[in-house]
Design an enzyme around this catalytic site. Structure first.
Site, PDB file in Angstrom:
ATOM      1  N   PRO A 128       0.800  -1.227   0.000  1.00 16.71           N
ATOM      2  CA  PRO A 128       0.000   0.000   0.000  1.00 16.71           C
ATOM      3  C   PRO A 128       0.833   1.278   0.000  1.00 16.71           C
ATOM      4  O   PRO A 128       0.424   2.289  -0.573  1.00 16.71           O
ATOM      5  CB  PRO A 128      -0.831  -0.133   1.282  1.00 16.71           C
ATOM      6  CG  PRO A 128      -0.994  -1.610   1.469  1.00 16.71           C
ATOM      7  CD  PRO A 128       0.310  -2.195   1.016  1.00 16.71           C
ATOM      8  N   GLY A 131       5.056   1.268  -3.939  1.00 15.46           N
ATOM      9  CA  GLY A 131       4.861   0.720  -5.265  1.00 15.46           C
ATOM     10  C   GLY A 131       6.185   0.737  -6.006  1.00 15.46           C
ATOM     11  O   GLY A 131       6.951  -0.221  -5.994  1.00 15.46           O
ATOM     12  N   SER A 132       6.490   1.880  -6.628  1.00 11.49           N
ATOM     13  CA  SER A 132       7.766   2.009  -7.340  1.00 11.49           C
ATOM     14  C   SER A 132       8.945   2.011  -6.368  1.00 11.49           C
ATOM     15  O   SER A 132      10.056   1.631  -6.735  1.00 11.49           O
ATOM     16  CB  SER A 132       7.770   3.299  -8.159  1.00 11.49           C
ATOM     17  OG  SER A 132       6.730   3.279  -9.127  1.00 11.49           O
ATOM     18  N   GLY A 339     -17.298   7.948 -33.485  1.00 17.54           N
ATOM     19  CA  GLY A 339     -18.213   7.444 -32.457  1.00 17.54           C
ATOM     20  C   GLY A 339     -18.043   5.965 -32.199  1.00 17.54           C
ATOM     21  O   GLY A 339     -18.161   5.506 -31.051  1.00 17.54           O
ATOM     22  N   GLU A 362       5.004  -2.626 -13.099  1.00 17.03           N
ATOM     23  CA  GLU A 362       6.412  -3.009 -13.279  1.00 17.03           C
ATOM     24  C   GLU A 362       7.308  -1.785 -13.496  1.00 17.03           C
ATOM     25  O   GLU A 362       8.270  -1.823 -14.265  1.00 17.03           O
ATOM     26  CB  GLU A 362       6.569  -4.012 -14.430  1.00 17.03           C
ATOM     27  CG  GLU A 362       5.952  -5.364 -14.086  1.00 17.03           C
ATOM     28  CD  GLU A 362       6.265  -6.425 -15.110  1.00 17.03           C
ATOM     29  OE1 GLU A 362       7.415  -6.454 -15.601  1.00 17.03           O
ATOM     30  OE2 GLU A 362       5.364  -7.225 -15.417  1.00 17.03           O
ATOM     31  N   SER A 365       6.134   5.014 -15.845  1.00 14.94           N
ATOM     32  CA  SER A 365       6.930   5.676 -16.881  1.00 14.94           C
ATOM     33  C   SER A 365       7.970   6.625 -16.298  1.00 14.94           C
ATOM     34  O   SER A 365       9.114   6.684 -16.771  1.00 14.94           O
ATOM     35  CB  SER A 365       6.003   6.435 -17.836  1.00 14.94           C
ATOM     36  OG  SER A 365       5.224   5.532 -18.601  1.00 14.94           O
TER      37      SER A 365
END
Length: 378
Positions: A128, A131-132, A339, A362, A365
């Site tokens: 939580p 992450g990175s 559309g 993973e 960016s």
């Protein structure tokens, strides 16, 4: 039919071309699958890919190296046909990547099951609050008489809730930060391991938050050595980040194919849409992005296969460029479809939802930009 002239590039050997053609033919017969029940669809896809022998490429036998070019070709091809099929294959590789690269003979017995499609695997790294920033992992693994006791949570875990086995990263405390992490192989039925929450996302995939409440694993569950967890995780990502770029490439190729069909069949003011120079300009930009992404992806894969110890820079470039430009290619495909491009269930609408997560998981960016900059400035 998607352009396959890139298979003649010098990055590939004959077995790569044979693999790509065989998988493309299999996909044409079996994909896409019904996504109504995502869990069941993933289990079915893993079983089918295992039966067809394609999961044999998701791991490596003892003493062998992963064929990263094959992994990329498979992910590109599957993504072009069905994003969920790509997901199912990718998790069999990523989930068992640490075992393929660092596992003991006992641990590697799981590879027989995951590569045959009899068991699903998962890679449990994200938390939580980390992450990175993997070095900020807080989940603990304390040594005890029976092995280790794991406590904490993991989240955004792909295959969470349906996996049969998890590779879990936890803090064993040999040193602060990244140097104090270790990796463990944890079967899903281990007492104390529970699914705290299933997570719903814009492109449905099986994801979950996992809770580890005094989960006891034996000493033999340790992958590699204590304190090697960060190195193991980065070694796995070094391989599989290139394959994320390959999946993005597959999505982009499909978007380009759909756009070519659209502008070739649609008329504006009595003339084919494709006759408009502005439309041709958009198609040209999309084609350049596809080929440039392919060059970066397969350069990274080839470099790793040729024996490079690390390809952090090459893999980061491949993932960053391929995922970002695939987003642009798909967005342009939606625009060219008008559309119909935003109609729920259309191919390009599905691609639009599928691509966004690849710029996050993973290594987001911006994390790839940091890696590239640091490697370049050394």
């Amino acid at each position: 039919m998607a352009d396959q002239s890139f298979l003649q590039w010098p990055f590939f050997e004959e077995h790569h071309r044979e693999l790509a053609h065989a998988l493309d033919a299999w996909c044409a017969q079996h994909l896409p699958v019904d996504h109504t029940d995502v869990d069941a669809a993933c289990r079915g896809l893993v079983a089918a890919l295992g039966d067809a022998g394609f999961l044999q490429w998701s791991g490596a036998d003892a003493g062998q190296k992963l064929d990263v070019r094959a992994l990329c070709l498979i992910r590109e091809t599957l993504a072009r046909h069905d994003g969920l099929a790509d997901f199912a294959f990718a998790m069999q590789g990523l989930g068992m990547g640490a075992v393929s690269l660092f596992g003991t003979p006992e641990q590697r017995q799981w590879l027989q099951r995951t590569r045959s499609g009899q068991a699903l695997s998962a890679f449990a790294l994200t938390e939580p609050a980390s992450g990175s920033d993997v070095a900020n992992t807080t989940m603990t693994a304390e040594a005890c008489a029976d092995g280790f006791v794991l406590n904490g949570e993991k989240t955004w875990i792909s295959n969470g809730g349906i996996a049969d086995v998890y590779v879990v990263f936890a803090r064993t405390g040999e040193a602060p930060g990244a140097k104090g992490l270790s990796a463990f192989l944890v079967p899903a039925n281990t007492p104390g391991l529970t699914v705290a929450e299933r997570l719903e996302v814009m492109a449905p995939h099986p994801l979950a938050r996992l809770r580890f409440d005094r989960v006891v694993v034996p000493e033999s569950a340790l992958i590699g050595e204590r304190g090697q967890g960060f190195r193991i995780a980065m070694s796995v990502l070094d391989v599989f980040r290139s394959t994320v770029g390959a999946a993005a490439l597959g999505f982009a190729r499909r978007a380009l194919d759909e756009s070519l069909a659209r502008v070739g069949s649609r008329s504006i003011a009595g003339a084919p849409m494709g006759d408009l120079q502005l439309v041709q300009g958009h198609i040209a930009d999309m084609a350049v992005d596809v080929d440039a992404a392919a060059l970066l992806v397969y350069r990274a894969a080839w470099t790793k296969d040729m024996g490079a110890a690390r390809v952090s820079r090459e893999a980061a470039m491949a993932k960053l460029y391929a995922t970002d430009r695939a987003q642009a290619v798909i967005d342009q495909a939606v625009q060219l479809h008008g559309g119909d491009g935003v109609r729920q269930g259309s191919v390009v609408e599905s691609l639009y939802r599928e691509i966004r997560a690849l710029r996050i998981y993973e290594g987001a960016s911006d994390v790839q930009r940091v890696i590239i900059a640091r490697q370049t400035m050394q």
